[in-house]
Design a protein around this motif. Structure first.
Motif, PDB file in Angstrom:
ATOM      1  N   THR A 131       0.771  -1.178  -0.135  1.00  0.00           N
ATOM      2  CA  THR A 131       0.021  -0.108   0.142  1.00  0.00           C
ATOM      3  C   THR A 131       1.051   1.230   0.090  1.00  0.00           C
ATOM      4  OG1 THR A 131      -0.807  -1.262   1.779  1.00  0.00           O
ATOM      5  CG2 THR A 131      -2.199   0.538   0.972  1.00  0.00           C
ATOM      6  N   GLU A 132       2.039   1.181   0.597  1.00  0.00           N
ATOM      7  CA  GLU A 132       2.947   2.485   0.823  1.00  0.00           C
ATOM      8  C   GLU A 132       3.557   2.524  -0.473  1.00  0.00           C
ATOM      9  OE1 GLU A 132       5.888   2.382   3.760  1.00  0.00           O
ATOM     10  OE2 GLU A 132       7.142   3.794   2.850  1.00  0.00           O
TER      11      GLU A 132
ATOM     12  N   PHE B 136       2.467   1.771  -3.425  1.00  0.00           N
ATOM     13  CA  PHE B 136       1.920   1.911  -4.699  1.00  0.00           C
ATOM     14  C   PHE B 136       0.941   3.275  -4.533  1.00  0.00           C
ATOM     15  CE2 PHE B 136       2.522  -2.535  -5.654  1.00  0.00           C
ATOM     16  CZ  PHE B 136       3.218  -2.409  -7.153  1.00  0.00           C
ATOM     17  N   THR B 137       0.585   3.758  -3.128  1.00  0.00           N
ATOM     18  CA  THR B 137      -0.190   4.873  -2.972  1.00  0.00           C
ATOM     19  C   THR B 137       0.435   6.044  -2.201  1.00  0.00           C
ATOM     20  OG1 THR B 137      -0.945   3.924  -1.033  1.00  0.00           O
ATOM     21  CG2 THR B 137      -2.143   3.389  -2.850  1.00  0.00           C
ATOM     22  N   ASP B 138       1.527   5.865  -1.441  1.00  0.00           N
ATOM     23  CA  ASP B 138       2.132   7.011  -0.746  1.00  0.00           C
ATOM     24  C   ASP B 138       2.507   8.124  -1.590  1.00  0.00           C
ATOM     25  OD1 ASP B 138       3.325   7.023   2.570  1.00  0.00           O
ATOM     26  OD2 ASP B 138       3.607   8.383   1.231  1.00  0.00           O
ATOM     27  N   SER B 139       2.227   9.250  -1.104  1.00  0.00           N
ATOM     28  CA  SER B 139       2.543  10.356  -1.838  1.00  0.00           C
ATOM     29  C   SER B 139       4.007  10.978  -1.669  1.00  0.00           C
ATOM     30  CB  SER B 139       1.651  11.575  -1.796  1.00  0.00           C
ATOM     31  OG  SER B 139       1.576  12.069  -0.598  1.00  0.00           O
TER      32      SER B 139
ATOM     33  N   ARG C 219       9.914   6.955   3.435  1.00  0.00           N
ATOM     34  CA  ARG C 219       8.767   6.672   2.784  1.00  0.00           C
ATOM     35  C   ARG C 219       9.159   6.202   1.469  1.00  0.00           C
ATOM     36  NH1 ARG C 219       4.322   9.732   3.983  1.00  0.00           N
ATOM     37  NH2 ARG C 219       3.815  10.242   6.307  1.00  0.00           N
TER      38      ARG C 219
ATOM     39  N   GLY D  40       6.899   6.001  -1.830  1.00  0.00           N
ATOM     40  CA  GLY D  40       5.848   6.089  -2.381  1.00  0.00           C
ATOM     41  C   GLY D  40       6.168   5.987  -3.838  1.00  0.00           C
TER      42      GLY D  40
ATOM     43  N   PRO E 253       4.611   6.514  -6.389  1.00  0.00           N
ATOM     44  CA  PRO E 253       3.639   7.316  -7.700  1.00  0.00           C
ATOM     45  C   PRO E 253       4.442   8.524  -7.718  1.00  0.00           C
ATOM     46  CG  PRO E 253       2.114   6.760  -5.977  1.00  0.00           C
ATOM     47  CD  PRO E 253       3.465   6.014  -5.566  1.00  0.00           C
ATOM     48  N   THR E 254       5.217   9.138  -6.904  1.00  0.00           N
ATOM     49  CA  THR E 254       6.047  10.319  -6.943  1.00  0.00           C
ATOM     50  C   THR E 254       6.866  10.337  -8.308  1.00  0.00           C
ATOM     51  OG1 THR E 254       5.991  10.576  -4.706  1.00  0.00           O
ATOM     52  CG2 THR E 254       7.367  12.264  -5.804  1.00  0.00           C
TER      53      THR E 254
ATOM     54  N   SER F 166       4.983   9.576 -11.568  1.00  0.00           N
ATOM     55  CA  SER F 166       4.059  10.792 -12.112  1.00  0.00           C
ATOM     56  C   SER F 166       5.406  11.303 -12.962  1.00  0.00           C
ATOM     57  CB  SER F 166       3.465  11.440 -11.169  1.00  0.00           C
ATOM     58  OG  SER F 166       4.468  11.986 -10.091  1.00  0.00           O
TER      59      SER F 166
END
Lengths: 337, 299
Positions: free
Chosen positions: A84-85, A87-90, A101, A103, A105-106, A109
């Motif tokens: 979860t961290e 794939f979803t943490d920002s 952390r 995440g 996605p950073t 993106s």
């Protein structure tokens, strides 16, 4: 080789069968060499997967399997980074002392931001250049223009990075943006988009031009006979007729942009940033890998394994792009005799 | 189309806009085609200008630059270990990739049955060519540097580069082999030569110029690669000229390091380094061009 002659030909037959044996041996050696290419693919996937397992859990996949077998039972896997961290943490801050952390996605993106921006540069310009080369340019112009464009692809990407930092940002972007009252730092995503776009132009132009060239002249002549202008023929006949090849070139360019490393590292920076603002400093997946590998992380540490986790995601993304490219070429290829 | 005869059938058709659109489209295409060329020119001018400023205004000594190693002080900083490192890397990449590439191409073109497996191998090759170079660095880091415990040595870097360029060598060699007409093979086989004798004695010599050209282009790609070397742990500040089993730096990694430093003098060092790298690349492309034109004969 016939074997019906008797004794006298025995010697030559030995030589002949020796030759045959050697032929078979050579064949096996060459097959061995060929299998190395397959082995490379397997090794890439195995190494990435093994260490990515170690990133999420406490031991690499191979370590975990061997200890489980030795202990004749399942070892409890302690998870250090949750899915979860990941794939979803920002936040992406792997070296933060108290609260690291991970995440992704950073980073993804940022990669997508650069890739989309680069596509906005290379796709229109590359397609137009291909149309020019195939429909408008004379033989002489084409003879010189096409190789010149291809030189762009031969320039090392680190040189593009330098170009971004020393020319594109300070000389091209900054004055223009200042007119609009925007300020831009030394590292920004926009410069990365521009240089990656430039370096993928020849890829789009060259492959698209090949596709356009294979459109038979009968199609063009038919359109001309109906009174179509050159513009009409280019845009409404040649381009649609070669669309599968043209599209394949786009995907190849996108795949190249996703994996592009040095230019984006220098141009777009090393600050993870979850943003769609092209003027911000961002860190792509590849840029993270390069900057992180510079600070020699302890083998087996989370930071070390995170390289492989990011690498696996990157590999899967480019693999998907390459497979789509392959599929389009096979599925939608127009065959002209 | 003249419209001066008043009662002409086409007199009511106004082609002005069509012609304008036509012209505009033409102009757009020309400028798009020239865009790349202009950017290339700007890039080269930028490198030349930064180099010139570095040498003339800031006073970088070219003699020191080509004869000494990296230094914290830009006045003493040099490129020699990077050049030596790159030469070693190219030599080892050549050794690792040439035979492997040619052997694979020979098998695929001369021996392999047209089967599903062969098609899979070829599809896999296209795929390998599309794998980002940084991933090859990661592979070398996992397998050679830490798996086989070679450490962060030059050979490990060369292995990463070799794996990266092998698909290019294979595809170029395949094309060269395919260009050898079948009549040549049949002629040799008809004299009683075995397949291997045919390949070694007739086919490979005929295909060699194409293979050599492709290999030089692949090496030109390798010499400009940065990311895989950083991944295997190339030192960025190359102070001493490396041997094959030493820690190493290369021209692109050195350029990267200098470009990243905040002190602007180092950017001019980077520009000078880029100039040297580009000159070497031009030399390699020229060599490939020469081999292709001089030796590539239509068999």
């Amino acid at each position: 080789m016939s074997t019906d002659t008797g004794q006298p030909s025995g010697i030559t037959e030995d030589i002949a069968s020796g030759d045959q044996r050697r032929d078979r041996m050579i064949r096996r050696i060459l097959l061995g060499a060929t299998s190395i290419t397959v082995l490379t693919t397997i090794a890439i996937f195995a190494v990435l997967f093994d260490n990515t397992w170690g990133f999420f859990f406490d031991a690499t996949f191979s370590e975990w399997v061997s200890t489980s077998i030795l202990n004749l039972g399942m070892d409890g896997l302690t998870q250090r980074v949750t899915f979860t961290e990941f794939f979803t943490d920002s936040q992406w801050r792997p070296s933060h002392a108290d609260d690291p952390r991970f995440g992704i996605p950073t980073l993804i993106s940022a990669t997508i931001l650069i890739t989309v921006g680069a596509a906005f540069v290379s796709i229109p310009i590359g397609t137009a250049a291909a149309l020019y080369l195939s429909e408008y340019a004379g033989t002489r112009t084409r003879k010189y223009l096409k190789p010149t464009l291809e030189v762009l692809a031969g320039v090392p990407t680190i040189v593009y990075g330098f170009f971004a930092v020393s020319f594109v940002t300070p000389v091209l972007l900054r004055p223009v943006l200042e007119v609009f009252g925007l300020s831009v730092g030394r590292n920004n995503a926009l410069a990365g988009m521009v240089v990656v776009g430039i370096m993928t132009i020849p890829m789009v132009a060259s492959i698209s031009e090949d596709a356009m060239n294979s459109v038979p002249d009968e199609l063009r002549n038919g359109a001309y006979a109906l009174g179509a202008s050159k513009y009409k023929v280019s845009a409404s006949v040649v381009l649609p007729a070669s669309i599968s090849g043209v599209f394949a070139s786009y995907i190849l360019a996108v795949s190249r942009a996703i994996g592009e490393t040095m230019a984006v590292t220098l141009a777009a920076g090393a600050t993870p940033n979850l943003t769609a603002n092209p003027l911000a400093e961002v860190q792509t997946m590849t840029a993270y890998m390069v900057t992180s590998a510079r600070s020699t992380a302890l083998v087996g540490s989370v930071t070390y394994q995170s390289l492989f986790a990011v690498g696996l995601v990157l590999f899967l993304m480019t693999l998907a792009a390459n497979l789509v490219n392959d599929y389009i070429k096979r599925r939608y290829r127009e065959v002209y005799q | 189309m003249s419209t001066d005869t008043g009662s002409d059938l086409l007199s009511d058709i106004d082609l002005t806009w069509v012609k304008r659109k036509e012209l505009l489209f033409h102009a757009t295409l020309v400028s798009a085609a020239l865009f790349g060329v202009v950017m290339l020119a700007l890039l080269i001018l930028d490198v030349l200008l930064e180099t010139a400023v570095g040498v003339v205004v800031i006073g970088i000594d070219v003699g020191t630059f080509v004869s000494s190693g990296a230094s914290r002080n830009w006045e003493n900083a040099g490129f020699l270990p990077a050049i030596i490192g790159s030469i070693w890397l190219v030599l080892f990449t050549l050794v690792f990739s040439f035979f492997l590439g040619v052997a694979t191409a020979t098998y695929l073109e001369e021996y392999a049955p047209r089967s599903r497996i062969t098609r899979l191998i070829e599809a896999n090759l296209t795929n390998l060519a599309g794998v980002p170079s940084v991933v090859y660095g990661l592979l070398a880091l996992g397998v050679f540097v830490n798996g086989l415990r070679l450490g962060e040595i030059l050979i490990a870097g060369a292995l990463a580069l070799a794996l990266l360029v092998v698909p290019i060598v294979i595809v170029a060699s395949q094309e060269a082999l395919r260009a050898v007409p079948d009549g040549v093979r049949h002629g040799s086989l008809a004299t009683g030569a075995t397949r291997w004798q045919t390949i070694r004695g007739v086919v490979l010599p005929a295909a060699l110029p194409g293979i050599v050209t492709g290999t030089i282009l692949a090496l030109a790609r390798a010499i400009g690669e940065t990311a895989p070397l950083i991944m295997v742990g190339a030192v960025l500040e190359a102070r001493q000229s490396p041997g094959p089993t030493d820690l190493f730096g290369s021209m692109p990694t050195m350029i990267y390091y200098w470009s990243f430093r905040p002190i602007t003098e180092f950017h001019h060092l980077a520009a000078l380094g880029i100039l040297i790298l580009l000159l070497i690349l031009v030399g390699m492309y020229g060599l490939a061009f020469f081999v292709r034109n001089r030796y590539e004969t239509g068999v």
